[in-house]
Write a protein that holds these residues in place. Structure first.
Motif, PDB file in Angstrom:
ATOM      1  N   ILE A 163      16.150 -22.629 -42.793  1.00  0.00           N
ATOM      2  CA  ILE A 163      16.667 -23.793 -43.504  1.00  0.00           C
ATOM      3  C   ILE A 163      16.917 -23.334 -44.933  1.00  0.00           C
ATOM      4  N   LEU A 164      18.163 -23.496 -45.389  1.00  0.00           N
ATOM      5  CA  LEU A 164      18.576 -22.994 -46.704  1.00  0.00           C
ATOM      6  C   LEU A 164      19.286 -24.084 -47.492  1.00  0.00           C
ATOM      7  N   SER A 165      19.227 -23.983 -48.808  1.00  0.00           N
ATOM      8  CA  SER A 165      20.060 -24.845 -49.641  1.00  0.00           C
ATOM      9  C   SER A 165      21.486 -24.314 -49.565  1.00  0.00           C
ATOM     10  N   ASP A 166      22.437 -25.171 -49.856  1.00  0.00           N
ATOM     11  CA  ASP A 166      23.835 -24.739 -49.885  1.00  0.00           C
ATOM     12  C   ASP A 166      24.008 -23.603 -50.893  1.00  0.00           C
ATOM     13  N   LYS A 167      23.363 -23.729 -52.036  1.00  0.00           N
ATOM     14  CA  LYS A 167      23.446 -22.712 -53.093  1.00  0.00           C
ATOM     15  C   LYS A 167      22.969 -21.345 -52.593  1.00  0.00           C
ATOM     16  N   ASP A 168      21.851 -21.328 -51.844  1.00  0.00           N
ATOM     17  CA  ASP A 168      21.293 -20.054 -51.395  1.00  0.00           C
ATOM     18  C   ASP A 168      22.138 -19.366 -50.323  1.00  0.00           C
ATOM     19  N   THR A 169      23.020 -20.096 -49.678  1.00  0.00           N
ATOM     20  CA  THR A 169      23.917 -19.471 -48.684  1.00  0.00           C
ATOM     21  C   THR A 169      25.102 -18.783 -49.353  1.00  0.00           C
ATOM     22  N   LYS A 170      25.315 -19.044 -50.639  1.00  0.00           N
ATOM     23  CA  LYS A 170      26.513 -18.550 -51.331  1.00  0.00           C
ATOM     24  C   LYS A 170      26.252 -17.456 -52.359  1.00  0.00           C
ATOM     25  N   HIS A 171      25.009 -17.013 -52.482  1.00  0.00           N
ATOM     26  CA  HIS A 171      24.717 -15.948 -53.438  1.00  0.00           C
ATOM     27  C   HIS A 171      25.401 -14.646 -53.002  1.00  0.00           C
ATOM     28  N   PRO A 172      25.754 -13.789 -53.951  1.00  0.00           N
ATOM     29  CA  PRO A 172      26.344 -12.489 -53.604  1.00  0.00           C
ATOM     30  C   PRO A 172      25.286 -11.502 -53.116  1.00  0.00           C
ATOM     31  N   ARG A 173      25.746 -10.424 -52.548  1.00  0.00           N
ATOM     32  CA  ARG A 173      24.847  -9.332 -52.195  1.00  0.00           C
ATOM     33  C   ARG A 173      24.409  -8.634 -53.487  1.00  0.00           C
TER      34      ARG A 173
END
Length: 181
Positions: A163-173
């Motif tokens: 379960i992730l926040s929307d923000k945490d799914t979009k971080h770069p590598r």
């Protein structure tokens, strides 16, 4: 208080002693003088608390850029987490390496994470409450993150579908991340 070293010279596990009897226990969970004796001399200015209702929640990997970089002192009040710390200091011999530490209400350990490291955790039980002190105020302009499942890091998370926040799914590598350490 006792301190234990980790693979990273600057990251410590802090163990406090609880004194129990038939009523429960008493513990000094934070003392500036004792931490200073152990080498942790940060002035903590903000305390944050999170509740993760469902086990398998991942928060992170987060950090703030200098000059608003944050050191953290993390503990679990209720539940259990697998805490993850990633070295993001570009000139460090351990750049891109990570450690995992189990923090729980039972072991009452704390994790000291200095500036220059990304931090995240996965909850292992429902209704987990995490409390952490930071030495710098939250700064949205300096707030950054690294993708939780960056294949270059190879973090072994204990959950396949977190379960992730929307923000945490979009971080770069890591190799793409804005980083001034």
């Amino acid at each position: 208080m006792e301190i234990y070293t980790t693979m990273f010279d600057e990251v410590f596990i802090v163990e406090t002693k609880a004194f129990g009897d038939h009523r429960g226990y008493f513990m000094e969970s934070f003392r500036v003088d004792k931490l200073a004796e152990l080498g942790i001399t940060n002035s903590f200015v903000q305390e944050n608390q999170s509740l993760s209702v469902t086990a398998g929640t991942i928060r992170g990997l987060h950090y703030q850029l200098a000059p608003k970089a944050q050191a953290k002192l993390v503990r679990v009040l209720s539940g259990e987490i697998l805490d993850v710390v990633v070295d993001i200091r570009r000139q460090s011999p351990t750049y891109g390496k990570y450690i995992q530490v189990l923090l729980s209400e039972e072991n009452q350990q704390q994790l000291y994470v200095p500036e220059g490291f990304a931090h995240g955790f996965c909850t292992l039980r429902d209704n987990t409450v995490v409390l952490y002190k930071v030495n710098e105020y939250y700064s949205p302009e300096h707030d950054r993150g690294i993708l939780w499942n960056d294949p270059d890091l190879g973090i072994q998370w204990p959950v396949d579908t977190p379960i992730l926040s929307d923000k945490d799914t979009k971080h770069p590598r890591l190799y793409q991340a804005d980083n001034n350490f």
